[in-house]
Design a protein around this motif. Sequence first.
Motif, PDB file in Angstrom:
ATOM      1  N   LEU A 255       0.824  -1.210   0.000  1.00  0.00           N
ATOM      2  CA  LEU A 255       0.000   0.000   0.000  1.00  0.00           C
ATOM      3  C   LEU A 255       0.860   1.263   0.000  1.00  0.00           C
ATOM      4  CD1 LEU A 255      -2.803  -1.129   2.484  1.00  0.00           C
ATOM      5  CD2 LEU A 255      -3.165  -0.410   0.121  1.00  0.00           C
ATOM      6  N   ILE A 256       1.905   1.279   0.818  1.00  0.00           N
ATOM      7  CA  ILE A 256       2.745   2.484   0.832  1.00  0.00           C
ATOM      8  C   ILE A 256       3.571   2.575  -0.446  1.00  0.00           C
ATOM      9  CG2 ILE A 256       4.761   1.501   2.029  1.00  0.00           C
ATOM     10  CD1 ILE A 256       4.980   4.145   3.556  1.00  0.00           C
ATOM     11  N   GLN A 257       3.940   1.427  -1.024  1.00  0.00           N
ATOM     12  CA  GLN A 257       4.632   1.457  -2.316  1.00  0.00           C
ATOM     13  C   GLN A 257       3.721   2.016  -3.392  1.00  0.00           C
ATOM     14  OE1 GLN A 257       5.762  -2.636  -2.633  1.00  0.00           O
ATOM     15  NE2 GLN A 257       7.760  -2.341  -1.676  1.00  0.00           N
ATOM     16  N   ARG A 258       2.438   1.720  -3.298  1.00  0.00           N
ATOM     17  CA  ARG A 258       1.485   2.312  -4.250  1.00  0.00           C
ATOM     18  C   ARG A 258       1.463   3.823  -4.128  1.00  0.00           C
ATOM     19  NH1 ARG A 258      -0.857   5.100  -6.827  1.00  0.00           N
ATOM     20  NH2 ARG A 258      -2.877   4.913  -7.890  1.00  0.00           N
ATOM     21  N   GLY A 259       1.652   4.333  -2.940  1.00  0.00           N
ATOM     22  CA  GLY A 259       1.598   5.781  -2.755  1.00  0.00           C
ATOM     23  C   GLY A 259       2.872   6.507  -3.136  1.00  0.00           C
ATOM     24  N   PHE A 260       4.047   5.850  -2.944  1.00  0.00           N
ATOM     25  CA  PHE A 260       5.307   6.566  -3.150  1.00  0.00           C
ATOM     26  C   PHE A 260       6.168   5.972  -4.268  1.00  0.00           C
ATOM     27  CE2 PHE A 260       4.036   7.911   1.038  1.00  0.00           C
ATOM     28  CZ  PHE A 260       4.440   9.233   1.091  1.00  0.00           C
ATOM     29  N   TRP A 261       6.296   4.660  -4.324  1.00  0.00           N
ATOM     30  CA  TRP A 261       7.191   4.086  -5.327  1.00  0.00           C
ATOM     31  C   TRP A 261       6.568   4.065  -6.718  1.00  0.00           C
ATOM     32  CZ3 TRP A 261       6.231  -1.114  -7.270  1.00  0.00           C
ATOM     33  CH2 TRP A 261       7.145  -1.491  -8.257  1.00  0.00           C
ATOM     34  N   TYR A 262       5.348   3.547  -6.818  1.00  0.00           N
ATOM     35  CA  TYR A 262       4.741   3.396  -8.137  1.00  0.00           C
ATOM     36  C   TYR A 262       4.647   4.702  -8.914  1.00  0.00           C
ATOM     37  CZ  TYR A 262       1.515   1.933 -11.786  1.00  0.00           C
ATOM     38  OH  TYR A 262       0.933   1.678 -13.002  1.00  0.00           O
ATOM     39  N   PRO A 263       4.310   5.852  -8.284  1.00  0.00           N
ATOM     40  CA  PRO A 263       4.249   7.099  -9.058  1.00  0.00           C
ATOM     41  C   PRO A 263       5.602   7.622  -9.529  1.00  0.00           C
ATOM     42  CG  PRO A 263       2.888   7.240  -7.093  1.00  0.00           C
ATOM     43  CD  PRO A 263       3.737   6.025  -6.934  1.00  0.00           C
ATOM     44  N   THR A 264       6.723   6.973  -9.154  1.00  0.00           N
ATOM     45  CA  THR A 264       8.029   7.453  -9.610  1.00  0.00           C
ATOM     46  C   THR A 264       8.488   6.796 -10.901  1.00  0.00           C
ATOM     47  OG1 THR A 264       9.292   5.777  -8.381  1.00  0.00           O
ATOM     48  CG2 THR A 264       8.740   7.821  -7.217  1.00  0.00           C
ATOM     49  N   CYS A 265       7.761   5.815 -11.381  1.00  0.00           N
ATOM     50  CA  CYS A 265       8.259   5.070 -12.532  1.00  0.00           C
ATOM     51  C   CYS A 265       7.149   4.832 -13.547  1.00  0.00           C
ATOM     52  CB  CYS A 265       8.887   3.754 -12.084  1.00  0.00           C
ATOM     53  SG  CYS A 265       7.849   2.783 -10.966  1.00  0.00           S
ATOM     54  N   SER A 266       7.479   4.163 -14.613  1.00  0.00           N
ATOM     55  CA  SER A 266       6.539   3.927 -15.698  1.00  0.00           C
ATOM     56  C   SER A 266       5.430   2.979 -15.241  1.00  0.00           C
ATOM     57  CB  SER A 266       7.281   3.331 -16.900  1.00  0.00           C
ATOM     58  OG  SER A 266       7.891   2.101 -16.543  1.00  0.00           O
ATOM     59  N   PRO A 267       4.281   2.977 -15.922  1.00  0.00           N
ATOM     60  CA  PRO A 267       3.154   2.138 -15.478  1.00  0.00           C
ATOM     61  C   PRO A 267       3.470   0.650 -15.412  1.00  0.00           C
ATOM     62  CG  PRO A 267       2.412   3.786 -17.051  1.00  0.00           C
ATOM     63  CD  PRO A 267       3.915   3.866 -17.023  1.00  0.00           C
ATOM     64  N   ALA A 268       4.472   0.210 -16.144  1.00  0.00           N
ATOM     65  CA  ALA A 268       4.794  -1.218 -16.155  1.00  0.00           C
ATOM     66  C   ALA A 268       5.872  -1.585 -15.145  1.00  0.00           C
ATOM     67  CB  ALA A 268       5.248  -1.630 -17.556  1.00  0.00           C
ATOM     68  N   CYS A 269       6.206  -0.660 -14.234  1.00  0.00           N
ATOM     69  CA  CYS A 269       7.347  -0.918 -13.353  1.00  0.00           C
ATOM     70  C   CYS A 269       7.083  -2.032 -12.358  1.00  0.00           C
ATOM     71  CB  CYS A 269       7.743   0.354 -12.613  1.00  0.00           C
ATOM     72  SG  CYS A 269       6.518   0.916 -11.411  1.00  0.00           S
ATOM     73  N   ALA A 270       5.828  -2.356 -12.094  1.00  0.00           N
ATOM     74  CA  ALA A 270       5.508  -3.407 -11.121  1.00  0.00           C
ATOM     75  C   ALA A 270       5.225  -4.739 -11.793  1.00  0.00           C
ATOM     76  CB  ALA A 270       4.303  -2.999 -10.287  1.00  0.00           C
ATOM     77  N   VAL A 271       5.474  -4.838 -13.081  1.00  0.00           N
ATOM     78  CA  VAL A 271       5.106  -6.025 -13.828  1.00  0.00           C
ATOM     79  C   VAL A 271       6.337  -6.860 -14.130  1.00  0.00           C
ATOM     80  CG1 VAL A 271       4.052  -6.876 -15.959  1.00  0.00           C
ATOM     81  CG2 VAL A 271       3.127  -4.844 -14.830  1.00  0.00           C
ATOM     82  N   ASP A 272       6.238  -8.156 -13.925  1.00  0.00           N
ATOM     83  CA  ASP A 272       7.298  -9.088 -14.284  1.00  0.00           C
ATOM     84  C   ASP A 272       7.330  -9.207 -15.806  1.00  0.00           C
ATOM     85  OD1 ASP A 272       9.013 -11.158 -14.727  1.00  0.00           O
ATOM     86  OD2 ASP A 272       8.048 -12.564 -13.359  1.00  0.00           O
TER      87      ASP A 272
END
Length: 319
Positions: A255-272
């Motif tokens: 949840l906190i990664q959704r708030g801070f990490w995910y908005p720093t990178c491209s939309p596919a950054c969490a995808v394998d």
Amino acid sequence: MSGATTDEGQVEQRHDLAHVPLTSPSKTSGVLEVFRRRYLLRLLVRREIRARYAGTGFGLAWSYINPLTRFLTFYAVFGLLLGRGMGLENFAIHLFAGMVLVLYFSETVTAGTRSLLSNKAVIGKMAMPREMFPVASMLVSLWHTFPMMVILTVACLLTGWFGDGPAWHPDLLGFGAAALGFLLMMVYGTALGLMFSTINVIFRDFQRIVATFMNMIQFSAPMMYPYFLIADGRRIPVEYHDIYVGNPVAVAVMLIQRGFWYPTCSPACAVDPETGADLPEFVGDLYSRGFIMLGIGVLLLVLGQFVFSRLEKSVPERL
């Protein structure tokens, strides 16, 4: 005559008081009573904060130095030496965002476990709700989390200004996710602190057992490694995935990664890139898991209050 009547009334009133049952001045209605006595709670929180840095030269600066050096150490080992987080974009933010909540939860539980023993002098002198000590430990830990949040926010901004990826683009939904992650750790940390504090008075080795267990918590959440390592079914069987995401610490970290990490990178950054597995939020269930975990945490808090109420009667004689 009126004086006699008054005297008789006073005598009768004193006689009626004899039928009023005696109650302990520290008798409470649980955690809710703690927040009714906010003045005492503030005093305890200030006392613990001042005691932590008493006699030190750097004082509050240690709240920034310690998490920063820990972050740099973990980043050097897991980011640089072991493959830069398996190619995860902005791995440093991914790691540190999770570290904020894991350290907060660990400190809340360990400090809450020791809280009654650490304040035995106060308990012996003042009548107050004993639940106040684990709750104060949780608030002190939350206060010490603020410097880490400052470091995390600055790191997100610097990633956008000087990194190769897009600028940090936070959104209200992401901040709401981060707030839900913090709320999860507050509820679970307080619940465990309540239960463990009384157990620790009875069994003094219990705080060492808790500290050992807390050392393993950081490996149970996807911060040193990406979530897709668990979701793709290659490292652990797929049937164990639900057990993994049933861990409230893992859900809070995502949840906190959704708030801070995910908005720093491209939309596919969490995808394998090999399997297409991604964070649960991007298939629509991270938030629902968070609220389910919050409901379970409230039940655990009720259980923690029940255990505390049953065991606290033996606290004074064992301190």
